[in-house]
Design an enzyme around this catalytic site. Structure first.
Site, PDB file in Angstrom:
ATOM      1  N   GLU A 291       0.823  -1.218   0.000  1.00  0.00           N
ATOM      2  CA  GLU A 291       0.000   0.000   0.000  1.00  0.00           C
ATOM      3  C   GLU A 291       0.858   1.269   0.000  1.00  0.00           C
ATOM      4  O   GLU A 291       1.241   1.751   1.064  1.00  0.00           O
ATOM      5  CB  GLU A 291      -0.935   0.011   1.219  1.00  0.00           C
TER       6      GLU A 291
ATOM      7  N   LYS B 116      -2.555  -2.066  -3.076  1.00  0.00           N
ATOM      8  CA  LYS B 116      -3.600  -1.197  -2.497  1.00  0.00           C
ATOM      9  C   LYS B 116      -3.218   0.264  -2.734  1.00  0.00           C
ATOM     10  O   LYS B 116      -2.506   0.866  -1.933  1.00  0.00           O
ATOM     11  CB  LYS B 116      -3.741  -1.495  -0.999  1.00  0.00           C
TER      12      LYS B 116
END
Ligand code: 13P
Length: 341
Positions: free
Chosen positions: A178, A220
């Site tokens: 992420e 992500k």
């Protein structure tokens, strides 16, 4: 490492019609969320709140593929003594764990941060696996401002993300990678696009250098979106088109899926954007949600810390989960957004 098994878990996390519940707020962040609904952030209240979500049978079994937990939660038991991890497993969803330990100021780079937590990570992953975690999350934070981000901040954060991802795969845990470019600030969508492109390119370069198997991870990212304070807000279609274009340019097709963060978008915007992207179609990876705020703001408000509101909280959560599940297939419509009690 068994890559076939990692790939199986990664694909399950991004199953069309399902997405990830990010319920991994650190103690500091959940306190902010509880302050907003005037609930004291005690260990018991945090447990009760998350138990409410994980016992939302319809949402969990139909619309949620996995749940990201915080360290405290993965060791907690429900009121009746059942481990919260077991509730998640029983619903058919996969338990996951946030393993980064937050951010620290980056020396020589005023206003910029580096995510920490690599020390002893291998040992911690082993314990989390034994407890049932099959995927993990590490969040790098990149801020846009005057003169930032620096290449230094992009580079050190990408390096840490890849170190984390390699350690996860060695521990048979799927890493959610992420790199979040924040939507705070007054920059426009094109600036967000450019910065995110640099960040994703550097991240995938590091992942390759550190021999991370792309088939065994989930990305992500943020969407390409206008800064919150930008006077000109891009439309839903512009966000969808630019985000898809950006991801096609930067994310190899070997990555099984992309699960977006909501990052401060309103509940409905986050759903509409995901839906519009999936309507474009013809994408090499699955596109779904890994939302924190955009899934939980409504249930938090409905619950407000009161036992008698648990059913209302669960209805609110189920509604948002269902809307986003439809969006993961490009089947959401604004007319479905009727108010839930
Ligand atoms: P938001 O959807 O609230 O951005 O949270 C997702 C997340 O897990 C951030 O790390």
């Amino acid at each position: 490492m068994n890559l076939a098994d990692l790939n199986k878990v990664a694909l399950a996390m991004v199953t069309p019609g399902k997405g990830i519940l990010a319920a991994d707020e650190s103690s500091g962040t959940i306190k902010k969320r509880f302050d907003a609904i005037k609930v004291e952030s005690t260990e018991e209240n945090r447990r009760d709140y998350r138990e409410m979500l994980f016992r939302s049978t319809e949402a969990m079994s139909k619309y949620v593929s996995g749940v990201i937990l915080y360290d405290e939660t993965i060791w907690q038991n429900a009121k009746d003594g059942t481990p919260l991890v077991k509730l998640i497993e029983q619903s058919g969803a996969i338990p996951g764990i946030k393993v980064d330990e937050g951010t620290q100021a980056l020396p020589q780079c005023p206003g910029e941060l580096v995510t920490v937590g690599l020390d002893k990570l291998a040992e911690r992953l082993k314990k989390y696996y034994e407890r049932g975690a099959r995927f993990a999350k590490w969040r790098a934070v990149i801020d846009i401002g005057s003169g930032i981000p620096s290449m230094t901040a992009i580079s050190v954060n990408a390096h840490a993300l890849a170190r984390y991802a390699a350690l996860c795969q060695a521990a048979q845990i799927v890493p959610i990678v992420e790199p979040e470019v924040l939507m705070d600030g007054d920059h426009d969508i094109d600036r967000c696009y450019d910065v995110t492109q640099r960040v994703l390119n550097k991240t995938f370069q590091e992942l390759r250098v550190q021999r991370v198997e792309l088939e065994g991870m989930v990305l992500k990212p943020n969407m390409a979106i206008s800064g919150k304070k930008c006077a000109k807000q891009a439309s839903v279609d512009e966000v969808a088109e630019k985000t898809v274009r950006l991801l096609k340019a930067c994310v190899p097709a070997a990555v099984p899926g992309i699960a977006f963060l909501s990052g401060g978008q309103s509940d409905e915007e986050a759903t509409a954007h995901l839906d519009a992207m999936n309507r474009i179609g013809g994408l090499p990876w699955k596109l779904t949600f890994s939302y924190g705020r955009a899934l939980q703001a409504a249930p938090q408000k409905a619950w407000s810390g009161k036992a008698e509101n648990v059913a209302a909280g669960q209805r609110a959560f189920t509604h948002r989960a269902k809307m986003n599940a439809l969006a993961s297939k490009g089947e959401w419509e604004t007319g479905l957004e009727k108010k839930v009690a």
